[in-house]
Design an enzyme around this catalytic site. Structure first.
Site, PDB file in Angstrom:
ATOM      1  NE  ARG A  35      26.989 -35.330 -23.605  1.00  0.00           N
ATOM      2  CZ  ARG A  35      25.761 -34.416 -24.185  1.00  0.00           C
ATOM      3  NH1 ARG A  35      24.968 -34.200 -24.187  1.00  0.00           N
ATOM      4  NH2 ARG A  35      26.354 -34.001 -25.707  1.00  0.00           N
ATOM      5  CE  LYS A  94      22.354 -37.767 -25.805  1.00  0.00           C
ATOM      6  NZ  LYS A  94      21.056 -36.877 -26.321  1.00  0.00           N
ATOM      7  CB  CYS A 117      17.370 -31.727 -26.724  1.00  0.00           C
ATOM      8  SG  CYS A 117      19.058 -31.792 -27.312  1.00  0.00           S
ATOM      9  CE  LYS A 141      24.613 -35.806 -28.773  1.00  0.00           C
ATOM     10  NZ  LYS A 141      23.282 -34.414 -28.501  1.00  0.00           N
ATOM     11  CB  CYS A 177      19.157 -23.943 -27.090  1.00  0.00           C
ATOM     12  SG  CYS A 177      19.493 -24.287 -27.938  1.00  0.00           S
TER      13      CYS A 177
END
Length: 565
Positions: free
Chosen positions: A147, A213, A479, A211, A436
């Site tokens: 990401r 990061k 998040c 994902k 969301c």
């Protein structure tokens, strides 16, 4: 090859990725379907790799269902911005696109990226083309790939900033998917590829299990929360020069209620590398995760679980073996805090940078604070500035000689100077409801009001200036990095939150569950006596998170496996 894979043993998304023809899926057909405001189910997964999330208005969901209407579908668009730096021209373009095609606001994310909310399907392509017109893009802002790469935000705080920022861009470019699908679908470009084997030399046909990061920190500040990253680089300065980086691996915030096999985890420092070795280290660790990451259970698919399942020593040996050289022993470093340092600061080059607080990361106008208008005027008049998004949802107007002009504009619109409590300065909230689909409770729309009520308690005990890190999310996916907060609030259901205590200001310790499923009144009633105790008995310079552990309100969470909801 398709027949050789037992898809029944893998998560459903693995086959969707494999069959997508390198992220094309049926997106073109979905975008052209006039019958629905949504895209095909499989395309909702593939579109994430293009920086897009399909969402719907949860506030109107029941009413529309009663009227036998489909949900009010719209899309979130996330813009990739390595290191968080935008030009005034890029800021103005994002501002205009927000008004023309989105909900009129800009969201500054905890990964130093832009988000547009409320874009309907028929406007997706035009909006993405508008983003690309100013040399920005949305590819790999979401999806099972690396990401947006974060880096230390404020150029006035370190002479190493420029090098670190450039490196963030290099890592991002190196790990960006190579498929031409993005350009074909969104930019109407026909790109020729000589052979399919060359399309994704790093990711292959199924990309990563989950994902990934990456963040780069410059001590003494940990504004990227480097230990929350799958892969982190901590800049080491020696004699005024960038000597290299300590490498961290295995951080991650996501977890799931009721599943003790999922947990937040802090990254481990696994060694030191030279600046010219960073890309090799990053690619090597990504490839290890690609090969060994869990493709059966997406809830346990992050690098942190790969490391815990195989062992840290195994992981370090695998990294060194694939590198062809051994990472050096870590160098000493010291973090003094995470979060942002607000106000003006002059860099060694004589230029000025102003770190502004942006509540919830939401750039909008209100009757009392015309933030969006003010920043538009700054971008129009102060063309030498940089607009730097921080990892804490804030904004730095950076590297300008026009300090007085910026100050005049911001004061006119009641943006700066601002009187803020230490708690509010250190608040982060994810978007949560109403957009969301994963959220159980409010966060961005609710935290400012809750902070106001907590401030009343802090005022009573003369603690308003005390900097306390508070973070709220609408679900446990993490998040907003709530598990690093001194006060973490995670939504369980509408109006109910779990309360976690004991993180610290450095971003080097996880917090611990203190109370479950609290209402607002119960949150305030629970915190009040702890604040009273803190005001009376804290040691000089002792942070709130350190205090609650010393006074045994909670036990320290030593490692991720110990964490419990």
């Amino acid at each position: 090859m398709n027949q050789q894979i037992d898809w029944s043993k893998l998560s459903q998304l693995e086959k969707i990725k494999y069959d997508s023809n390198y992220l094309r899926g049926t997106l073109t057909d979905s975008l052209g379907d006039p019958v629905t405001g949504a895209i095909a189910d499989s395309d909702t997964q593939i579109s994430k790799f293009h920086g897009i999330y399909q969402q719907f208005d949860r506030d109107t969901e029941k009413e529309r269902k009663r009227s036998k209407l489909e949900p009010a579908f719209f899309f979130l668009i996330r813009v990739r911005l390595p290191g968080g730096i935008a030009t005034p021209q890029q800021w103005l373009q994002m501002d205009e696109l927000a008004d023309r095609y989105a909900n009129g606001t800009l969201k500054l994310t905890t990964r130093q990226a832009f988000q547009l909310h409320g874009v309907i399907k028929k406007n997706l392509k035009t909006t993405i083309q508008g983003i690309n017109e100013v040399l920005l893009d949305t590819i790999a802002a979401c999806g099972d790939v690396n990401r947006n790469v974060m880096s230390h935000a404020n150029p006035a705080e370190s002479a190493l900033h420029a090098q670190v920022y450039e490196l963030a861009g290099e890592i991002s470019r190196h790990l960006t998917p190579q498929t031409p699908a993005y350009h074909e679908i969104w930019l109407d470009k026909q790109l020729l590829v000589s052979s399919k084997e060359e399309i994704e030399p790093i990711y292959g046909r199924t990309y990563l299990p989950r994902k990934f990061k990456i963040g780069i920190a410059i001590p003494p500040y940990n504004d990227v929360d480097v230990f929350s990253q799958d892969l982190g680089f901590i800049a080491i300065e020696e004699k005024g020069e960038l000597a290299g980086f300590n490498v961290t691996a295995g951080g991650g915030m996501g977890s799931t209620f009721g599943n003790p096999n999922t947990y937040p985890r802090l990254g481990d420092v696994i060694g030191f590398c030279r600046p010219d070795q960073v890309l090799k280290v990053a690619e090597t660790i990504v490839l290890i995760q690609k090969e060994y990451g869990n493709r059966q259970d997406r809830k346990r698919a992050r690098l942190k679980y790969t490391i815990d399942d195989h062992g840290l020593e195994w992981f370090k040996q695998e990294v060194n073996k694939r590198l062809g050289f051994e990472l050096e022993s870590p160098r000493s470093f010291r973090f003094i805090r995470n979060g942002d340092r607000y106000g003006w600061k002059q860099g060694t080059d004589g230029k000025w940078s102003l770190n502004l607080f942006v509540e919830g990361g939401r750039v909008k106008d209100t009757p009392s604070l015309r933030l969006k208008t003010a920043l538009r005027e700054v971008a129009q008049q102060v063309t030498d500035a940089k607009f730097i998004l921080t990892g804490n949802q804030n904004l730095i107007i950076a590297n300008t000689d026009k300090k007085e002009t910026v100050a005049k504009i911001l004061k006119k619109h009641n943006v700066w100077p601002a009187t803020l409590s230490g708690l509010r300065k250190n608040s982060i909230a994810c978007v949560a409801l109403n957009t969301c689909g994963l959220a159980f409770a409010e966060a961005e729309r609710y935290l400012p009001a809750l902070v106001g009520k907590i401030e009343s308690i802090l005022k009573e005990y003369d603690l308003l200036k005390e900097e306390i890190v508070i973070r709220m999310t609408g679900c446990p996916n993490g998040c907003g990095r709530p598990y690093l907060a001194e006060i973490g609030l995670i939504g369980k259901s509408v109006g109910h939150y779990n309360l976690y205590l004991g993180g610290n200001k450095k971003g080097t310790r996880l917090n611990t569950l203190y109370r479950e499923t609290l209402t607002e009144d119960e949150i305030l009633e629970t915190l009040k006596p702890i604040f009273a105790d803190y005001a009376k008995n804290k040691k000089s310079g002792e942070g709130f998170g350190d205090f609650v552990i010393r006074k045994k309100y909670v036990k320290e969470t030593v490692q991720g496996k110990d964490f419990r909801h």
